[in-house]
Design a protein around this motif. Structure first.
Motif, mmCIF file in Angstrom:
data_model
loop_
_atom_site.group_PDB
_atom_site.id
_atom_site.type_symbol
_atom_site.label_atom_id
_atom_site.label_comp_id
_atom_site.label_asym_id
_atom_site.label_seq_id
_atom_site.Cartn_x
_atom_site.Cartn_y
_atom_site.Cartn_z
ATOM 1 N N TRP A 1 0.855 -1.326 -0.037
ATOM 2 C CA TRP A 1 -0.216 0.127 -0.199
ATOM 3 C C TRP A 1 0.745 1.086 0.021
ATOM 4 N N ILE A 2 0.230 2.330 -0.587
ATOM 5 C CA ILE A 2 0.801 3.732 -0.376
ATOM 6 C C ILE A 2 -0.022 4.366 0.782
ATOM 7 N N PHE A 3 0.632 4.303 2.126
ATOM 8 C CA PHE A 3 -0.384 4.714 2.993
ATOM 9 C C PHE A 3 -1.031 5.944 2.797
ATOM 10 N N ASP A 4 -2.337 5.965 3.291
ATOM 11 C CA ASP A 4 -3.302 7.155 3.351
ATOM 12 C C ASP A 4 -4.272 6.817 4.657
ATOM 13 N N ALA A 5 -3.950 7.843 5.589
ATOM 14 C CA ALA A 5 -4.593 8.109 6.820
ATOM 15 C C ALA A 5 -5.860 7.897 6.708
ATOM 16 N N GLU A 6 -6.579 8.469 5.769
ATOM 17 C CA GLU A 6 -8.027 8.523 5.928
ATOM 18 C C GLU A 6 -8.470 7.102 5.299
ATOM 19 N N ARG A 7 -7.974 6.697 4.298
ATOM 20 C CA ARG A 7 -8.415 5.350 3.682
ATOM 21 C C ARG A 7 -8.101 3.994 4.672
ATOM 22 N N ASP A 8 -6.919 4.241 5.134
ATOM 23 C CA ASP A 8 -6.120 3.145 5.843
ATOM 24 C C ASP A 8 -6.461 3.325 7.497
ATOM 25 N N ALA A 9 -7.608 3.872 7.797
ATOM 26 C CA ALA A 9 -7.975 3.992 9.222
ATOM 27 C C ALA A 9 -8.062 3.074 10.071
ATOM 28 N N TRP A 10 -8.063 1.866 9.656
ATOM 29 C CA TRP A 10 -7.679 0.518 10.430
ATOM 30 C C TRP A 10 -6.368 0.546 10.981
ATOM 31 N N ILE A 11 -5.316 1.120 10.260
ATOM 32 C CA ILE A 11 -3.893 1.311 10.930
ATOM 33 C C ILE A 11 -3.944 2.137 11.915
ATOM 34 N N THR A 12 -4.302 1.831 13.253
ATOM 35 C CA THR A 12 -4.256 2.647 14.248
ATOM 36 C C THR A 12 -3.019 3.508 14.875
ATOM 37 N N ASP A 13 -3.059 4.190 15.716
ATOM 38 C CA ASP A 13 -1.886 5.073 16.229
ATOM 39 C C ASP A 13 -0.904 4.005 16.821
ATOM 40 N N ASN B 1 4.383 3.642 3.600
ATOM 41 C CA ASN B 1 4.338 3.045 2.522
ATOM 42 C C ASN B 1 5.070 1.469 2.650
ATOM 43 N N PHE B 2 4.346 0.727 1.745
ATOM 44 C CA PHE B 2 4.967 -0.757 1.716
ATOM 45 C C PHE B 2 4.925 -1.062 0.335
ATOM 46 N N LEU B 3 5.977 -1.244 -0.290
ATOM 47 C CA LEU B 3 5.968 -1.641 -1.885
ATOM 48 C C LEU B 3 6.808 -2.729 -2.093
ATOM 49 N N PRO B 4 6.818 -3.451 -3.245
ATOM 50 C CA PRO B 4 7.777 -4.548 -3.515
ATOM 51 C C PRO B 4 9.119 -4.313 -3.444
ATOM 52 N N THR B 5 9.675 -2.888 -3.448
ATOM 53 C CA THR B 5 11.318 -2.821 -3.369
ATOM 54 C C THR B 5 11.313 -2.992 -1.830
ATOM 55 N N ASP B 6 10.526 -2.860 -1.045
ATOM 56 C CA ASP B 6 10.741 -3.043 0.580
ATOM 57 C C ASP B 6 10.630 -4.552 0.830
ATOM 58 N N LEU B 7 9.984 -5.306 0.031
ATOM 59 C CA LEU B 7 9.705 -6.788 0.339
ATOM 60 C C LEU B 7 10.744 -7.602 -0.195
ATOM 61 N N GLY B 8 11.115 -7.030 -1.289
ATOM 62 C CA GLY B 8 12.285 -7.976 -2.118
ATOM 63 C C GLY B 8 13.276 -8.563 -1.439
ATOM 64 N N MET C 1 -1.680 -23.823 3.708
ATOM 65 C CA MET C 1 -0.696 -22.824 3.204
ATOM 66 C C MET C 1 -0.116 -22.024 4.217
ATOM 67 N N PHE C 2 1.059 -21.622 3.733
ATOM 68 C CA PHE C 2 1.805 -20.603 4.519
ATOM 69 C C PHE C 2 1.578 -19.049 3.839
ATOM 70 N N GLY C 3 1.434 -18.128 4.997
ATOM 71 C CA GLY C 3 1.171 -16.611 4.656
ATOM 72 C C GLY C 3 1.880 -16.159 5.831
ATOM 73 N N THR C 4 2.302 -14.816 5.517
ATOM 74 C CA THR C 4 2.753 -13.805 6.641
ATOM 75 C C THR C 4 2.004 -13.023 7.216
ATOM 76 N N ASP C 5 0.915 -12.381 6.195
ATOM 77 C CA ASP C 5 0.259 -11.135 6.345
ATOM 78 C C ASP C 5 1.339 -9.833 6.611
ATOM 79 N N TRP C 6 2.480 -10.065 5.932
ATOM 80 C CA TRP C 6 3.443 -8.811 5.939
ATOM 81 C C TRP C 6 2.901 -7.693 5.070
ATOM 82 N N PRO C 7 2.950 -6.589 5.552
ATOM 83 C CA PRO C 7 3.700 -5.963 6.639
ATOM 84 C C PRO C 7 2.701 -5.907 7.814
#
Length: 275
Positions: free
Chosen positions: A10-22, A30-37, A228-234
């Motif tokens: 995601w490209i973080f947006d405080a309003e849209r991503d309100a579920w990401i609390t303080d 932001n979390f993009l493929p360049t961060d995960l690679g 199956m395995f998954g991380t739920d990263w980030p």
């Protein structure tokens, strides 16, 4: 291939991503493929299934666009308005992108315990079946009963349960969750992701042993061929590193044979999502 069957960009947006609390400050960015690679490389993971994190058709297109630039993305689980009268038209549009393997709705955020069995939603599920798409189940305990009804009414639909239905590990709750898992696993068209557990435990004081009985029960219910395995990263980063999450999963399936381990760490995801 070794596949992380559940992660997000995601490209973080405080309003849209309100579920990401303080209190989740570690992921309010932001979390993009360049961060995960580099993380994938250091942990020996070959590819990922990128799952929607917000509910819009633009989100689905965002993940598709990322997949054209980053080979690590082997499949996309997007979002489509399953209750829309135009869902068939939307799915017809998305069908041009073979990277899209399925869809998800954030049912856990819906207060209506019967959301999954609304007539319009069920009609949307039937459209997914017709188009050959998978559906990811993201639920809370109030949705247990309707989940079972929804799955029972759609025997031809491939379902996968996200995050083992998010058992309340921190509170130590087990019995009601365990009974639900047994009932859900009785449907052969349902798979289960061993993912998203660390955020259901005590973020600051969890131990690997906290998760053992939950994973053991999920495997007992679904069998090694449907987990199956998954991380739920980030999202996992609020409580653990990528390597920590892999360790939790590995400890939970330590009794697997080599063939079962190969299936768990990638083969089952490849088969379910047709990667």
């Amino acid at each position: 291939m070794r596949i992380d069957a559940h992660q997000h960009f995601w490209i973080f947006d405080a309003e849209r991503d309100a579920w990401i609390t303080d209190d989740m400050s570690a992921i309010r960015k932001n979390f993009l493929p360049t961060d995960l690679g580099p993380v994938l490389k250091s942990n020996g993971i070959d590819g990922v299934v990128a799952v929607q994190a917000s509910q819009s058709h633009e989100e689905t297109q965002f993940l598709v666009d990322l997949s054209t630039m980053y080979a690590m993305i082997k499949g996309v689980v997007g979002w489509v308005d399953l209750q829309s009268a135009e869902v068939e038209k939307h799915l017809t549009y998305f069908k041009q992108f073979p990277i899209i393997k399925g869809f998800r709705h954030v049912i856990e955020a819906e207060e209506d315990p019967d959301f999954l069995i609304r007539p319009a939603f069920l009609q949307g599920i039937r459209q997914l079946t017709a188009f050959g798409y998978t559906y990811d189940l993201l639920i809370r305990p109030r949705h247990y009963a309707s989940t079972l009804v929804c799955v029972a009414q759609n025997p031809g639909q491939r379902f996968v349960l996200d995050h083992m239905a998010k058992p309340a590990i921190k509170a130590g709750e087990f019995d009601a969750w365990a009974a639900f898992m047994e009932k859900l696993a009785s449907f052969p068209n349902v798979y289960c992701k061993i993912s998203g557990l660390v955020t259901e435990a005590d973020w600051n004081r969890w131990t690997v042993s906290d998760f053992k009985r939950y994973i053991t029960h999920a495997v007992r219910c679904f069998g090694a061929e449907r987990v199956m395995f998954g991380t739920d990263w980030p999202v996992c980063l609020v409580a653990a590193s990528y390597a920590d999450v892999m360790s939790i999963a590995g400890h939970g399936v330590s009794g697997f044979s080599q063939d079962e381990r190969d299936a768990f760490w990638g083969g089952n995801a490849v088969r379910f999502y047709n990667l």
